[in-house]
Design an enzyme around this catalytic site. Structure first.
Site, mmCIF file in Angstrom:
data_model
loop_
_atom_site.group_PDB
_atom_site.id
_atom_site.type_symbol
_atom_site.label_atom_id
_atom_site.label_comp_id
_atom_site.label_asym_id
_atom_site.label_seq_id
_atom_site.Cartn_x
_atom_site.Cartn_y
_atom_site.Cartn_z
ATOM 1 N N GLY A 97 0.842 -1.192 0.000
ATOM 2 C CA GLY A 97 0.000 0.000 0.000
ATOM 3 C C GLY A 97 0.873 1.236 0.000
ATOM 4 O O GLY A 97 1.494 1.534 -0.997
ATOM 5 N N SER A 152 6.576 -4.352 -2.491
ATOM 6 C CA SER A 152 6.006 -3.069 -2.861
ATOM 7 C C SER A 152 6.222 -2.072 -1.716
ATOM 8 O O SER A 152 7.348 -1.935 -1.252
ATOM 9 C CB SER A 152 4.531 -3.307 -3.184
ATOM 10 O OG SER A 152 4.027 -2.305 -3.973
ATOM 11 N N TRP A 153 5.186 -1.421 -1.213
ATOM 12 C CA TRP A 153 5.372 -0.575 -0.024
ATOM 13 C C TRP A 153 5.978 -1.393 1.116
ATOM 14 O O TRP A 153 6.725 -0.864 1.936
ATOM 15 C CB TRP A 153 4.046 0.047 0.412
ATOM 16 C CG TRP A 153 4.081 0.472 1.850
ATOM 17 C CD1 TRP A 153 3.528 -0.171 2.910
ATOM 18 C CD2 TRP A 153 4.773 1.617 2.380
ATOM 19 N NE1 TRP A 153 3.822 0.502 4.082
ATOM 20 C CE2 TRP A 153 4.582 1.602 3.784
ATOM 21 C CE3 TRP A 153 5.537 2.648 1.810
ATOM 22 C CZ2 TRP A 153 5.114 2.571 4.625
ATOM 23 C CZ3 TRP A 153 6.088 3.610 2.654
ATOM 24 C CH2 TRP A 153 5.872 3.582 4.031
ATOM 25 N N ASP A 171 6.772 -5.167 -14.195
ATOM 26 C CA ASP A 171 6.017 -4.564 -13.100
ATOM 27 C C ASP A 171 5.625 -3.146 -13.515
ATOM 28 O O ASP A 171 6.489 -2.295 -13.721
ATOM 29 C CB ASP A 171 6.909 -4.557 -11.847
ATOM 30 C CG ASP A 171 6.179 -4.107 -10.597
ATOM 31 O OD1 ASP A 171 5.250 -3.299 -10.713
ATOM 32 O OD2 ASP A 171 6.562 -4.559 -9.500
ATOM 33 N N HIS A 190 3.519 -7.037 -11.201
ATOM 34 C CA HIS A 190 3.795 -6.564 -9.847
ATOM 35 C C HIS A 190 3.468 -7.561 -8.735
ATOM 36 O O HIS A 190 4.230 -7.718 -7.788
ATOM 37 C CB HIS A 190 2.997 -5.272 -9.624
ATOM 38 C CG HIS A 190 3.191 -4.653 -8.282
ATOM 39 N ND1 HIS A 190 4.420 -4.199 -7.853
ATOM 40 C CD2 HIS A 190 2.331 -4.412 -7.262
ATOM 41 C CE1 HIS A 190 4.296 -3.700 -6.636
ATOM 42 N NE2 HIS A 190 3.040 -3.816 -6.257
HETATM 43 N N1 STX Z 1 1.451 0.875 -3.930
HETATM 44 C C1 STX Z 1 2.116 -0.318 -4.155
HETATM 45 C C2 STX Z 1 1.864 -1.344 -3.092
HETATM 46 O O1 STX Z 1 2.534 -1.358 -2.098
HETATM 47 C C3 STX Z 1 1.743 1.984 -4.801
HETATM 48 C C4 STX Z 1 0.760 -2.271 -3.249
HETATM 49 N N2 STX Z 1 0.118 -2.517 -4.331
HETATM 50 N N3 STX Z 1 -0.865 -3.415 -4.025
HETATM 51 C C5 STX Z 1 -0.791 -3.705 -2.764
HETATM 52 O O2 STX Z 1 0.222 -3.005 -2.262
HETATM 53 C C6 STX Z 1 -1.676 -4.659 -1.988
HETATM 54 C C7 STX Z 1 -1.709 -5.987 -2.693
HETATM 55 C C8 STX Z 1 -1.209 -4.859 -0.592
HETATM 56 C C9 STX Z 1 -3.081 -4.118 -1.931
#
Ligand code: STX
Length: 319
Positions: free
Chosen positions: A45, A112-113, A269, A297
Site C-alpha cells: 500500500g 512493494s510498499w 512490473d 507486480h
Molecule cells: N502501492 C504499491 C503497493 O505497495 C503503490 C501495493 N500494491 N498493491 C498492494 O500493495 C496490496 C496488494 C497490498 C493491496
C-alpha cells in the site's frame, strides 16, 4: 522453468491480538510453528492490510510467521485513521511487536510498499533483522510516483487510466496526487468514496501482467478502497516522510549491507518498474537480485510466488 513452487497450504493463527499505540489498535497474528524461525510479513500500500493468503509464502513447519495490519488498515482500527500514521510510526510498531513477542531477530518479508517499510525498519534496527526477502521494489521517489500516478503506466493501461481520471476535473489533472488529496480531505463523503474506489481500482487493474477483472473488483470494495486510497495518498503527499528521496536506496544501505537479502522483481512490473530494483541492487551488490522474466507486480504471479518461496525455503535453512 517447468516446475513452479506454489503457496504452502493454508494455516490458521495460533495466536492473535492487538497492540495499542497513539490511538491505534494494531492487529497482529502468528501462524505456523510457535517454536520456529521468526519472520514478519510487511504488507503493501501503504493501507493494503494483510490477508490469509500471505501466510502461505512460508513453510508453516519451519517458520513462526507474524503478520500485522499497519495503522488504519486491514483489521486494525480506527479504519483509515491518518493521525499518528507515518513511516516512522510503523517502524516503531514493528520493533514494539517484536519485543512484545520476545523475538530477538526475525526475517523481514515485504513487497512493494512492504519493501519500502522493510528498508526503513532494517536501517533503523539493523540488529533486529536476520534476513530479508523484498519484492517489487518501491522507494516513493518522485519519478516512481509520477510514473504510476501521472504519466507512464497510463500509456500501458489507457482504459483503466480513463477510469482513474474520471473523478478529477480537467483543470486539476496536472497534479493528480494533489487533486485526489483535496477530495480525500474534503467534506463530500460520497465524492470521497467514489474517488477512493477509482484510486484503488487503478492499482488493482495494473498489478498483474495480464489484467485480472477479479483483482480490479476486489480493490474496488468500498471498505478496502477507502483505507487504501486515503492512506496511500497521505503517504505519497508526504513523500513517505523521508528526509530526502534517496534516503533508503542510497545513504541507508551501508547500515544493512551485510544482512542476507534476496530481491525478487517482475520485469514487467507496471506499479513499481524494475529500474528501482535495479538501482537498489547497484547500490547494494551484496543483495541478490532475481528477475522474474515474464511477470508484473503482484506476489501472486506464478514466477514471483516461485521465487519468493524459493527464498524463504533457502533462508529457512538458517537457524
Ligand atoms: N502501492 C504499491 C503497493 O505497495 C503503490 C501495493 N500494491 N498493491 C498492494 O500493495 C496490496 C496488494 C497490498 C493491496
Amino acid at each position: 522453468m517447468d516446475q513452479f513452487l506454489t503457496l504452502y497450504p493454508s494455516c490458521e493463527p495460533f495466536d492473535h491480538g492487538f497492540i495499542e499505540r497513539d490511538g491505534h489498535q494494531i492487529y497482529y497474528e502468528q501462524c505456523g510453528n510457535p517454536a520456529g524461525k521468526p519472520a514478519v510479513f510487511l504488507h503493501g500500500g501503504p493501507g493494503g492490510g494483510g490477508s490469509t493468503q500471505v501466510r502461505r509464502f512460508f513453510n508453516p513447519e519451519i517458520y513462526r510467521i507474524v503478520i500485522f495490519d499497519q495503522r488504519g488498515c486491514g483489521r486494525s482500527t480506527p479504519h483509515g485513521l491518518l493521525e499518528n500514521n507515518t513511516t516512522w510510526d510503523l517502524v516503531k510498531d514493528i520493533e514494539e511487536l517484536k519485543k512484545m513477542l520476545k523475538i530477538s531477530k526475525w526475517l523481514v518479508f515485504g513487497g512493494s510498499w512492504g519493501s519500502t517499510l522493510s528498508l526503513a525498519y532494517s536501517q533503523t534496527y539493523p540488529n533486529s533483522v536476520s534476513e530479508m526477502v523484498l519484492r517489487g521494489i518501491f522507494m516513493l521517489r518522485e519519478k516512481e510516483l509520477s510514473w504510476f500516478y501521472q504519466y507512464g503506466a497510463s500509456n500501458i493501461y489507457p482504459e483503466a487510466w480513463q477510469y482513474f481520471l474520471e473523478p478529477i476535473q480537467e483543470e486539476d489533472r496536472g497534479d493528480l496526487i494533489s487533486a485526489y488529496h483535496k477530495i480525500f480531505n474534503g467534506v463530500d463523503e460520497d465524492k470521497k468514496l467514489k474517488a477512493a474506489i477509482a484510486w484503488s481500482r487503478w492499482e488493482g487493474s495494473t498489478s498483474s501482467l495480464a489484467y485480472k477483472p477479479e483483482m480490479a473488483d476486489s480493490f474496488s470494495d468500498p471498505k478496502f478502497a477507502l483505507a487504501f486510497a486515503l492512506i496511500e495518498n497521505h503517504y505519497f503527499v508526504n513523500k513517505g516522510f523521508l528526509e530526502h528521496e534517496n534516503q533508503l536506496i542510497e545513504s541507508g544501505i551501508d547500515t544493512i549491507r551485510s544482512i542476507p537479502t534476496i530481491i525478487v522483481q517482475g520485469r514487467y512490473d507496471m506499479v513499481c518498474p524494475m529500474t528501482t530494483a535495479w538501482e537498489l541492487s547497484q547500490n547494494w551488490p551484496e543483495a541478490k537480485l532475481v528477475v522474474a522474466p515474464s511477470s508484473g507486480h503482484t506476489a501472486f504471479e506464478k514466477e514471483i510466488t516461485h521465487e519468493l518461496i524459493k527464498a524463504t525455503d533457502l533462508f529457512g535453512l538458517n537457524v
